[in-house]
Design a protein around this motif. Sequence first.
Motif, PDB file in Angstrom:
ATOM      1  N   CYS A 168       0.810  -1.224   0.000  1.00 54.87           N
ATOM      2  CA  CYS A 168       0.000   0.000   0.000  1.00 54.87           C
ATOM      3  C   CYS A 168       0.840   1.269   0.000  1.00 54.87           C
ATOM      4  CB  CYS A 168      -0.913  -0.021   1.224  1.00 54.87           C
ATOM      5  SG  CYS A 168      -2.095   1.348   1.266  1.00 54.87           S
ATOM      6  N   VAL A 169       0.388   2.275  -0.768  1.00 58.65           N
ATOM      7  CA  VAL A 169       1.104   3.547  -0.852  1.00 58.65           C
ATOM      8  C   VAL A 169       0.519   4.616   0.080  1.00 58.65           C
ATOM      9  CG1 VAL A 169       1.797   3.179  -3.250  1.00 58.65           C
ATOM     10  CG2 VAL A 169      -0.354   4.356  -2.758  1.00 58.65           C
ATOM     11  N   VAL A 170      -0.587   4.313   0.751  1.00 60.94           N
ATOM     12  CA  VAL A 170      -1.282   5.349   1.527  1.00 60.94           C
ATOM     13  C   VAL A 170      -0.386   6.030   2.560  1.00 60.94           C
ATOM     14  CG1 VAL A 170      -3.116   5.734   3.236  1.00 60.94           C
ATOM     15  CG2 VAL A 170      -3.621   4.532   1.112  1.00 60.94           C
ATOM     16  N   PRO A 171       0.444   5.314   3.334  1.00 57.18           N
ATOM     17  CA  PRO A 171       1.286   6.035   4.299  1.00 57.18           C
ATOM     18  C   PRO A 171       2.210   7.057   3.654  1.00 57.18           C
ATOM     19  CG  PRO A 171       1.262   3.683   4.791  1.00 57.18           C
ATOM     20  CD  PRO A 171       0.607   3.855   3.447  1.00 57.18           C
ATOM     21  N   TYR A 172       2.541   6.834   2.373  1.00 58.88           N
ATOM     22  CA  TYR A 172       3.459   7.740   1.678  1.00 58.88           C
ATOM     23  C   TYR A 172       2.719   8.893   1.003  1.00 58.88           C
ATOM     24  CZ  TYR A 172       5.893   3.295   2.208  1.00 58.88           C
ATOM     25  OH  TYR A 172       6.401   2.126   2.717  1.00 58.88           O
ATOM     26  N   THR A 173       1.453   8.679   0.630  1.00 55.81           N
ATOM     27  CA  THR A 173       0.712   9.726  -0.076  1.00 55.81           C
ATOM     28  C   THR A 173      -0.232  10.507   0.835  1.00 55.81           C
ATOM     29  OG1 THR A 173      -1.027   8.157  -0.715  1.00 55.81           O
ATOM     30  CG2 THR A 173       0.802   8.472  -2.266  1.00 55.81           C
ATOM     31  N   ARG A 174      -0.657   9.901   1.939  1.00 59.06           N
ATOM     32  CA  ARG A 174      -1.570  10.572   2.871  1.00 59.06           C
ATOM     33  C   ARG A 174      -0.916  10.899   4.207  1.00 59.06           C
ATOM     34  NH1 ARG A 174      -7.004  12.370   1.566  1.00 59.06           N
ATOM     35  NH2 ARG A 174      -7.563  11.297  -0.350  1.00 59.06           N
ATOM     36  N   GLY A 175       0.260  10.341   4.455  1.00 55.17           N
ATOM     37  CA  GLY A 175       0.973  10.673   5.677  1.00 55.17           C
ATOM     38  C   GLY A 175       0.572   9.822   6.872  1.00 55.17           C
ATOM     39  N   ALA A 176       1.056  10.238   8.047  1.00 54.97           N
ATOM     40  CA  ALA A 176       0.789   9.512   9.289  1.00 54.97           C
ATOM     41  C   ALA A 176      -0.662   9.703   9.729  1.00 54.97           C
ATOM     42  CB  ALA A 176       1.732  10.001  10.385  1.00 54.97           C
ATOM     43  N   GLU A 177      -1.125   8.796  10.592  1.00 47.64           N
ATOM     44  CA  GLU A 177      -2.498   8.877  11.099  1.00 47.64           C
ATOM     45  C   GLU A 177      -2.697  10.134  11.938  1.00 47.64           C
ATOM     46  OE1 GLU A 177      -3.426   4.060  11.459  1.00 47.64           O
ATOM     47  OE2 GLU A 177      -3.329   5.309  13.268  1.00 47.64           O
ATOM     48  N   ILE A 178      -3.725  10.879  11.601  1.00 50.27           N
ATOM     49  CA  ILE A 178      -4.107  12.031  12.431  1.00 50.27           C
ATOM     50  C   ILE A 178      -5.619  11.976  12.621  1.00 50.27           C
ATOM     51  CG2 ILE A 178      -2.175  13.454  11.629  1.00 50.27           C
ATOM     52  CD1 ILE A 178      -5.505  14.676  10.589  1.00 50.27           C
TER      53      ILE A 178
END
Length: 447
Positions: A168-178
């Motif tokens: 998955c690319v989400v951590p790289y495109t959306r960043g850390a959980e906030i």
Amino acid sequence: MRQSDAPRTYRVKSFGCQMNVYDGERMAELLAEKGMSPAPEGEEADLVVLNTCHIREKAAEKVYSDIGRLVKKGEEAGRKPMIAVAGCVAQAEGEEIMARAPAVGMVVGPQAYHRLPEMIDSAASGKRATDTDMPADAKFAALPSRRKVGPSAFLTVQEGCDKFCTYCVVPYTRGAEISRPFSDLLREAEKLVESGAREITLLGQNVNAWSGEDEAGRPVGLEGLARALAKLPDLKRIRYTTSHPNDMTEGLIAAHGEEPKLMPYLHLPVQSGSDRVLKAMNRSHTAESYLRLLERFRAVRPDIALSGDFIVGFPGETDAEFEETLKLVDEVRYAQAFSFKYSPRPGTPAAGMDNQIPREVMDERLQRLQASLNRDQLAFNQASIGKTCEVLVERKGKLPGQWLGKSPWLQSVFFEGEAAIGDMVTVELAEAGPNSIRGRLLQLAEA
């Protein structure tokens, strides 16, 4: 339109997940605040925003194809549209888009689109701009108040991901959980309801990872937020997506049995029925722990509709491991599910793994999986026949006098009779198809 002209009309084209749909709506609101109007149907817009999704296979190349089509249309019409690339492909590609596509005036990531109006001003003066910063809180604080919405509205409560699944690319495109603040979400929900929303779907990459403090300063999770929203008198339904098994709490499970406004529907991706594959994916659950989790939901809400996500053909997946996925599907009996062939995403660990599965093997596995999922979806719909439930009317149907809405279990229900968009009506479910149900209108559910 010359590139130096300020655009007067816009069109936002969103691809991918519901969070992208939400982001697209917010971008449209920003453009409306700037005095722009949506382009009439069939007319070319002065500004086109491509709100992209990186989950799509070969997502970047498809963006360049979309840009090429827009340029060609503009040349044929004798006017040059202003083009903005937003979303996850914008975040991943950044300046590369500017280098490869001179027609693009703006590249803006999913955490920076609140700066779109000033970027438009720069583009109108001939300056191209890229913004892929990730100040999520700043984005939400800068967005305008919600305006007109439909009977069902999205509300992003959480963004980003810390799970780092290997595909998955989400951590790289959306960043850390906030997590957005409780008070901000309550205010936005109130505005949505005042604007006509009867149902709110809470959104997040890992929505059940949301946490915050309520008005009394007490720590709360997603169940606390849902219970607070349920106190809004004109809000009739609450949903949430997408959940992660690792973030599921006893409080949220209990809320499904105690809060009637929380709909009997759960989307909980599993991805595979093989423990070895799940470990290779860096998923934190096993097939057994996932099944036991679903049992706990069914214990408090026996009629709950279950939905999931599956990836077939993950690197190294054997025939026997795929059979374990089919076995899990047979045990769960999903009401709905989404299934995909694995495709490598640049920069993710799985993209460099050995034993990539041949395309023809993935095709065959996906067909078998979808046959099982479609079987169970039809069976769930057929088991609903004879039930009476409330349907939230969302739009007109294809035929005169026909209406379309959603059941509590997120089934598409169509019926004929006197109704209006936004009504809650009582319907008897009469005839089931694989993707929708024909209902018989009994009465308006409320005056």
